[in-house]
Design a protein around this motif. Structure first.
Motif, PDB file in Angstrom:
ATOM      1  N   MET A 172       0.855  -1.179   0.000  1.00  0.00           N
ATOM      2  CA  MET A 172       0.000   0.000   0.000  1.00  0.00           C
ATOM      3  C   MET A 172       0.899   1.239   0.000  1.00  0.00           C
ATOM      4  N   ASN A 173       0.554   2.196  -0.822  1.00  0.00           N
ATOM      5  CA  ASN A 173       1.311   3.436  -0.942  1.00  0.00           C
ATOM      6  C   ASN A 173       0.653   4.517  -0.079  1.00  0.00           C
ATOM      7  N   MET A 174       1.470   5.217   0.705  1.00  0.00           N
ATOM      8  CA  MET A 174       0.956   6.259   1.607  1.00  0.00           C
ATOM      9  C   MET A 174       1.584   7.610   1.296  1.00  0.00           C
ATOM     10  N   TYR A 175       0.805   8.641   1.504  1.00  0.00           N
ATOM     11  CA  TYR A 175       1.229  10.022   1.342  1.00  0.00           C
ATOM     12  C   TYR A 175       1.535  10.559   2.736  1.00  0.00           C
ATOM     13  N   VAL A 176       2.703  11.168   2.904  1.00  0.00           N
ATOM     14  CA  VAL A 176       3.115  11.712   4.201  1.00  0.00           C
ATOM     15  C   VAL A 176       3.389  13.201   4.025  1.00  0.00           C
ATOM     16  N   ALA A 177       2.604  14.033   4.717  1.00  0.00           N
ATOM     17  CA  ALA A 177       2.742  15.487   4.582  1.00  0.00           C
ATOM     18  C   ALA A 177       3.207  16.105   5.891  1.00  0.00           C
ATOM     19  N   ASN A 178       3.646  17.350   5.791  1.00  0.00           N
ATOM     20  CA  ASN A 178       4.111  18.156   6.919  1.00  0.00           C
ATOM     21  C   ASN A 178       5.408  17.613   7.526  1.00  0.00           C
ATOM     22  N   LEU A 179       6.271  17.097   6.648  1.00  0.00           N
ATOM     23  CA  LEU A 179       7.583  16.614   7.089  1.00  0.00           C
ATOM     24  C   LEU A 179       8.505  17.796   7.364  1.00  0.00           C
ATOM     25  N   SER A 180       9.432  17.589   8.281  1.00  0.00           N
ATOM     26  CA  SER A 180      10.478  18.577   8.503  1.00  0.00           C
ATOM     27  C   SER A 180      11.286  18.680   7.207  1.00  0.00           C
ATOM     28  N   PHE A 181      11.774  19.854   6.897  1.00  0.00           N
ATOM     29  CA  PHE A 181      12.539  20.038   5.663  1.00  0.00           C
ATOM     30  C   PHE A 181      13.919  19.387   5.742  1.00  0.00           C
ATOM     31  N   HIS A 182      14.272  18.857   6.922  1.00  0.00           N
ATOM     32  CA  HIS A 182      15.548  18.152   7.099  1.00  0.00           C
ATOM     33  C   HIS A 182      15.398  16.645   6.912  1.00  0.00           C
ATOM     34  N   THR A 183      14.165  16.161   6.797  1.00  0.00           N
ATOM     35  CA  THR A 183      13.917  14.720   6.683  1.00  0.00           C
ATOM     36  C   THR A 183      14.451  14.178   5.353  1.00  0.00           C
ATOM     37  N   GLN A 184      15.175  13.078   5.453  1.00  0.00           N
ATOM     38  CA  GLN A 184      15.741  12.402   4.280  1.00  0.00           C
ATOM     39  C   GLN A 184      14.975  11.095   4.043  1.00  0.00           C
ATOM     40  N   LYS A 221      10.313   7.837  -0.085  1.00  0.00           N
ATOM     41  CA  LYS A 221      10.873   8.909  -0.911  1.00  0.00           C
ATOM     42  C   LYS A 221      10.358  10.267  -0.448  1.00  0.00           C
ATOM     43  N   VAL A 222      11.283  11.150  -0.063  1.00  0.00           N
ATOM     44  CA  VAL A 222      10.948  12.532   0.240  1.00  0.00           C
ATOM     45  C   VAL A 222      11.020  13.282  -1.086  1.00  0.00           C
ATOM     46  N   ILE A 223       9.986  14.026  -1.405  1.00  0.00           N
ATOM     47  CA  ILE A 223       9.937  14.748  -2.681  1.00  0.00           C
ATOM     48  C   ILE A 223      10.724  16.053  -2.557  1.00  0.00           C
ATOM     49  N   THR A 224      11.573  16.298  -3.547  1.00  0.00           N
ATOM     50  CA  THR A 224      12.419  17.489  -3.534  1.00  0.00           C
ATOM     51  C   THR A 224      12.106  18.388  -4.732  1.00  0.00           C
ATOM     52  N   GLY A 231       8.672  19.036   1.766  1.00  0.00           N
ATOM     53  CA  GLY A 231       7.906  18.828   2.994  1.00  0.00           C
ATOM     54  C   GLY A 231       6.897  17.697   2.928  1.00  0.00           C
ATOM     55  N   PHE A 232       6.980  16.869   1.889  1.00  0.00           N
ATOM     56  CA  PHE A 232       6.097  15.710   1.821  1.00  0.00           C
ATOM     57  C   PHE A 232       6.809  14.568   1.113  1.00  0.00           C
ATOM     58  N   GLY A 233       6.228  13.376   1.225  1.00  0.00           N
ATOM     59  CA  GLY A 233       6.833  12.224   0.578  1.00  0.00           C
ATOM     60  C   GLY A 233       5.857  11.072   0.473  1.00  0.00           C
ATOM     61  N   PHE A 234       6.380   9.945   0.017  1.00  0.00           N
ATOM     62  CA  PHE A 234       5.568   8.747  -0.161  1.00  0.00           C
ATOM     63  C   PHE A 234       6.299   7.557   0.435  1.00  0.00           C
ATOM     64  N   VAL A 235       5.532   6.684   1.073  1.00  0.00           N
ATOM     65  CA  VAL A 235       6.081   5.457   1.648  1.00  0.00           C
ATOM     66  C   VAL A 235       5.220   4.304   1.166  1.00  0.00           C
ATOM     67  N   GLU A 236       5.875   3.241   0.719  1.00  0.00           N
ATOM     68  CA  GLU A 236       5.142   2.050   0.301  1.00  0.00           C
ATOM     69  C   GLU A 236       5.522   0.900   1.225  1.00  0.00           C
ATOM     70  N   MET A 237       4.490   0.248   1.761  1.00  0.00           N
ATOM     71  CA  MET A 237       4.703  -0.902   2.638  1.00  0.00           C
ATOM     72  C   MET A 237       4.164  -2.145   1.953  1.00  0.00           C
TER      73      MET A 237
END
Length: 89
Positions: free
Chosen positions: A1-13, A31-34, A43-49
């Motif tokens: 399942m693919n998840m959207y993760v928002a409001n990440l710290s701008f330092h998150t890798q 993946k943090v989107i740049t 400040g957002f990314g995607f995680v797949e589990m």
């Protein structure tokens, strides 16, 4: 399942995101989107589990959780609509 993760710290890798979600199960990708021009986090990314059950637990456990002073927003990622070509022949 693919998840959207928002409001990440701008330092998150990518690796930070993977470690955070690995507590809930097996992470296929993180993946943090740049920004294309500056290469800085947007400040957002995607995680797949691998498992839907693990992903649902991760959403339950991490949505609204404060990380680095920011409350994460975690949800199921929406499918991207197919792009249409605007080329004129």
């Amino acid at each position: 399942m693919n998840m959207y993760v928002a409001n990440l710290s701008f330092h998150t890798q990518d690796e930070d995101l993977k470690k955070l979600f690995a507590e809930y199960g097996s992470v296929s990708s993180a993946k943090v989107i740049t920004d294309r021009e500056t290469n800085k986090s947007r400040g957002f990314g995607f995680v797949e589990m691998e498992s839907d059950a693990e992903a649902k637990e991760a959403i339950k456990g991490l949505n609204n959780k404060e990380i680095e002073g920011r409350a994460l927003s975690v949800s199921i990622a929406k499918e991207r609509p197919a792009r249409t070509s605007n080329k004129r022949w």
